[in-house]
Design a protein around this motif. Structure first.
Motif, PDB file in Angstrom:
ATOM      1  N   LYS A   1      44.390  13.810  77.714  1.00 27.39           N
ATOM      2  CA  LYS A   1      44.823  12.945  76.608  1.00 27.39           C
ATOM      3  C   LYS A   1      44.865  13.700  75.283  1.00 27.39           C
ATOM      4  CE  LYS A   1      41.587   9.888  76.804  1.00 27.39           C
ATOM      5  NZ  LYS A   1      40.718  10.694  77.682  1.00 27.39           N
ATOM      6  N   SER A   2      43.769  14.378  74.943  1.00 27.89           N
ATOM      7  CA  SER A   2      43.718  15.078  73.655  1.00 27.89           C
ATOM      8  C   SER A   2      44.772  16.170  73.569  1.00 27.89           C
ATOM      9  CB  SER A   2      42.321  15.673  73.439  1.00 27.89           C
ATOM     10  OG  SER A   2      41.347  14.657  73.335  1.00 27.89           O
TER      11      SER A   2
ATOM     12  N   MET B   1      48.137  14.544  72.885  1.00 27.09           N
ATOM     13  CA  MET B   1      48.284  14.098  71.493  1.00 27.09           C
ATOM     14  C   MET B   1      48.461  15.284  70.552  1.00 27.09           C
ATOM     15  SD  MET B   1      45.775  10.748  71.206  1.00 27.09           S
ATOM     16  CE  MET B   1      44.384  11.432  72.096  1.00 27.09           C
TER      17      MET B   1
ATOM     18  N   ALA C   1      48.511  10.431  62.122  1.00 23.69           N
ATOM     19  CA  ALA C   1      47.646  10.706  63.268  1.00 23.69           C
ATOM     20  C   ALA C   1      46.185  10.811  62.846  1.00 23.69           C
ATOM     21  CB  ALA C   1      48.076  12.003  63.949  1.00 23.69           C
TER      22      ALA C   1
ATOM     23  N   LEU D   1      43.246  12.327  64.854  1.00 22.11           N
ATOM     24  CA  LEU D   1      42.815  13.039  66.047  1.00 22.11           C
ATOM     25  C   LEU D   1      41.367  13.507  65.927  1.00 22.11           C
ATOM     26  CD1 LEU D   1      45.938  15.220  66.946  1.00 22.11           C
ATOM     27  CD2 LEU D   1      45.407  12.861  67.571  1.00 22.11           C
TER      28      LEU D   1
ATOM     29  N   ILE E   1      49.371   7.480  65.723  1.00 18.84           N
ATOM     30  CA  ILE E   1      48.617   7.994  66.868  1.00 18.84           C
ATOM     31  C   ILE E   1      47.147   7.982  66.472  1.00 18.84           C
ATOM     32  CG2 ILE E   1      48.253   9.941  68.431  1.00 18.84           C
ATOM     33  CD1 ILE E   1      51.107  10.857  67.743  1.00 18.84           C
TER      34      ILE E   1
ATOM     35  N   ASP F   1      43.286   8.303  67.840  1.00 16.56           N
ATOM     36  CA  ASP F   1      42.395   8.709  68.927  1.00 16.56           C
ATOM     37  C   ASP F   1      40.985   8.203  68.631  1.00 16.56           C
ATOM     38  OD1 ASP F   1      41.288   9.905  71.130  1.00 16.56           O
ATOM     39  OD2 ASP F   1      41.336  11.937  70.316  1.00 16.56           O
TER      40      ASP F   1
ATOM     41  N   SER G   1      44.157   5.461  71.630  1.00 17.85           N
ATOM     42  CA  SER G   1      43.267   5.952  72.672  1.00 17.85           C
ATOM     43  C   SER G   1      41.863   5.417  72.440  1.00 17.85           C
ATOM     44  CB  SER G   1      43.237   7.489  72.663  1.00 17.85           C
ATOM     45  OG  SER G   1      42.252   7.976  73.557  1.00 17.85           O
TER      46      SER G   1
END
Length: 310
Positions: free
Chosen positions: A40-41, A44, A77, A79, A150, A152, A183
């Motif tokens: 997943k990471s 992304m 994002a 992340l 996005i 996470d 996520s």
């Protein structure tokens, strides 16, 4: 919109992402799930140009991330919420990001208010709690008012009010027609937030469907049955396709038959029922069944695994 075509990433002999194809569409919240090590990471990171694909491609709003002249206006994002200079204040961090895209100062103040950072906006980020750091990361993602988000693990470290706020935020962003890729490891929260799921396992897509379809396809519903003749009922229901679990001396959980079938069998056998309650499968149960063969890192199954050799 996010579109991945045959996306692959290898690190030497290790394949982190293996020929995956998917589309994250606007107007819905898409949950991005998978066990640790599922890719997943890495996926992304490839979406926002931090990692280069070994093979295949991924685009955001029709272009590779690096081809956007003002990427913060296209995709926001979160992340790594810790990727901030700890000596800066939250406000200065956002002002620095805004300067790269000629984003006006008033927008910085808007996202500070939106994320509830007013009281700490001029404090150094190094003293932030995990939850406040997450709010700052979300503020940075929203700074350019992008069409694609996005996020996470955005609720990591947040209190219940913060979790509810994130849920409301992402739902409202999707309702505006934006693309949202979310996520999280919290299945209970994903079940009430996401509309669609993409599930990875060992670098491959193992599910790409609506939440209801993932639950219905990967998990069988159960029936809660209470009877003074529970043991007799368990023997009556037993078959290769039916699983009967004793919860208490008079309480069973039956998987493989619906409530009507259990009731009919009990009636034909003259067995009294005090409770007959359908139990819908949860997303957590469906997810665990779906990824059972794709878990790369497993915990020990007994206390013996925790013993220390002296």
């Amino acid at each position: 919109m996010i579109e991945a075509q045959n996306l692959t990433k290898t690190y030497g002999a290790k394949t982190a992402v293996n020929d995956i194809t998917f589309t994250v569409r606007p107007g819905i919240v898409t949950g991005f799930l998978g066990p640790n090590g599922a890719g997943k990471s890495t996926t992304m990171r490839m979406i926002v140009g931090l990692d280069r694909p070994t093979h295949g491609s991924v685009t955001v709003n029709g272009r590779h991330y690096a081809d956007h002249s003002s990427p913060l206006h296209e995709v926001g994002a979160l992340l790594d919420a810790k990727a901030v200079h700890t000596g800066r204040s939250a406000e200065n961090h956002l002002l620095a990001l805004a300067a790269t895209h000629s984003i006006p100062k008033r927008r910085v103040h808007e996202v500070i208010e939106l994320t509830g950072l007013q009281s700490v906006a001029r404090k150094r980020v190094g003293g932030f709690s995990l939850g406040m750091g997450q709010r700052l990361g979300i503020a940075a993602a929203l700074l350019g008012d992008p069409q694609t988000l996005i996020l996470d693990e955005p609720i990591n470290g947040l209190d219940p009010e913060g979790v509810r706020w994130v849920r409301s935020l992402v739902r409202s962003l999707a309702a505006e027609g934006r693309t949202v890729l979310l996520s999280s490891h919290l299945m209970s929260e994903m079940a009430v937030t996401a509309d669609h799921l993409i599930v990875l396992g060992k670098g491959r897509v193992i599910a790409d469907a609506a939440v209801a379809d993932v639950i219905g396809g990967a998990a069988r519903a159960s029936v809660r049955v209470r009877s003074p003749q529970a043991s007799v009922l368990a023997s009556t229901l037993a078959s290769p396709d039916v699983t009967v679990t004793h919860v208490e001396h008079d309480l069973l959980t039956v998987t493989g038959l619906d409530a009507g079938a259990v009731g009919d069998l009990a009636a034909r056998s003259g067995i009294a029922l005090h409770e007959l309650t359908p139990m819908n499968a949860s997303l957590e149960e469906a997810y665990l069944q779906l990824t059972n063969d794709d878990v790369e890192y497993r915990t020990g199954s007994s206390a013996r695994d925790l013993e220390v050799t002296r």
